[in-house]
Scaffold this active site. Structure first.
Site, short mmCIF file in Angstrom:
data_model
loop_
_atom_site.label_atom_id
_atom_site.label_comp_id
_atom_site.label_asym_id
_atom_site.label_seq_id
_atom_site.Cartn_x
_atom_site.Cartn_y
_atom_site.Cartn_z
N ARG A 166 -52.92 -60.16 -33.96
CA ARG A 166 -53.25 -58.97 -35.81
C ARG A 166 -52.43 -58.25 -34.71
NH1 ARG A 166 -54.07 -63.88 -36.80
NH2 ARG A 166 -55.59 -64.91 -38.15
N SER A 215 -60.63 -60.22 -44.77
CA SER A 215 -61.11 -60.31 -43.06
C SER A 215 -61.70 -58.35 -42.35
CB SER A 215 -60.57 -61.09 -42.39
OG SER A 215 -60.44 -62.16 -42.23
N GLU A 285 -60.00 -55.17 -37.73
CA GLU A 285 -58.65 -55.74 -38.77
C GLU A 285 -57.66 -55.30 -39.84
OE1 GLU A 285 -56.79 -60.33 -40.11
OE2 GLU A 285 -59.00 -60.16 -38.64
#
Length: 293
Positions: A166, A215, A285
């Site tokens: 990510r 998320s 995130e």
């Protein structure tokens, strides 16, 4: 501000443009007419002015004090998807995942189905190494075309992007204007079946029709973030109108009129409780941008 051919708006509210529906305004919101308009603007813009890209706003908390500098949002001119050969698509930075995957299906290209489940645009996918259901952008990216903060356009190969989980090595202020993805030959019906499977899995496990940001925390090595959050007793935890989803503990929700401070504060409370319970430090995130009110 330098002259533009697109749209340049001072004090543009960002809450309507992000999934949490909270947060302040952009000092300036720039929607360029095309790549040349973006290049010219960034070249002429005072180098001290910060620049940030905004896609669909699905993985972002905009703080209540707003975002200083310029927020760049790519419109329809950047949402085209072009088939290059039997397995390759060139996609504009403003193209949403649902368009990319539909075009891939129609072209008989498999391997890109996971993008159907990421509620964002190609520019965001490339910057964040977006992924889901076992695949991520680094598995399918050939190259990306970016306009740097200086106004220079550069084509970056996969190896230039420094991908980790990510995360990419793209410099601040760089705007992804297109990306080339390569999949594999596949029957359209097979591609559609995989997209249907992913859609059903998302529907079953995620709060899709809520004001959320996707998320919230990265999965730590050897763990799943939602399990750590649940184990720490945070399922359903609230701060004002901000809540940890009862359906999926790695999603934060705006139940009504939560401020971005409520949402971010709740996230920090969850991080503290998980750290106390399991010793694991969760990493955000979701991007948190701008200044506090």
């Amino acid at each position: 501000m330098p002259p533009v051919r697109g749209r340049l708006t001072h004090g543009a509210p960002l809450a309507p443009l992000v999934w949490f529906k909270s947060g302040g305004a952009a000092e300036w919101l720039f929607e360029p007419a095309d790549v040349a308009d973006l290049e010219t603007f960034l070249y002429a813009l005072d180098p001290s002015v910060p620049v940030m890209g905004l896609g669909l706003g699905s993985n972002m908390i905009v703080r209540d004090g707003g975002v200083p500098g310029v927020v760049v949002r790519l419109g329809k001119a950047f949402a085209k998807v072009e088939r290059l050969d039997d397995t390759t698509l060139k996609c504009g930075g403003g193209a949403p995942g649902i368009l990319v995957t539909s075009q891939a299906r129609d072209a008989g290209i498999g391997g890109l189905e996971f993008m159907r489940s990421i509620p964002g645009t190609v520019g965001g996918f490339v910057r964040m190494n977006g992924g889901a259901y076992g695949r991520e952008v680094k598995d399918v990216l050939v190259e990306a075309e970016v306009v740097l903060r200086s106004g220079e356009t550069r084509t970056l190969a996969l190896g230039d992007l420094g991908y980790t989980y990510r995360h990419s090595g793209l410099p601040d202020g760089a705007i992804v204007v297109s990306a080339t993805f390569r999949g594999h030959p596949e029957e359209p019906a097979v591609v559609q079946a995989e997209m249907d499977r992913i859609a059903a899995a998302r529907e079953e496990s995620q709060p899709l029709r809520s004001k959320t940001g996707g998320s919230t925390f990265k999965n730590p090595e050897g763990h799943k973030a939602w399990q750590l959050v649940d184990k720490a007793g945070c399922r359903g935890l609230r701060r004002g109108d901000a809540q940890v989803s009862e359906k999926h503990c790695n999603f934060l929700l705006n139940l009504g009129d939560a401020t971005s401070a409520d949402i971010e504060g709740l996230g920090e409370e969850v991080r503290a409780k998980v750290k106390a319970d399991s010793g694991v430090t969760l990493e955000w995130e979701i991007q948190r941008v701008g200044v506090s009110a």
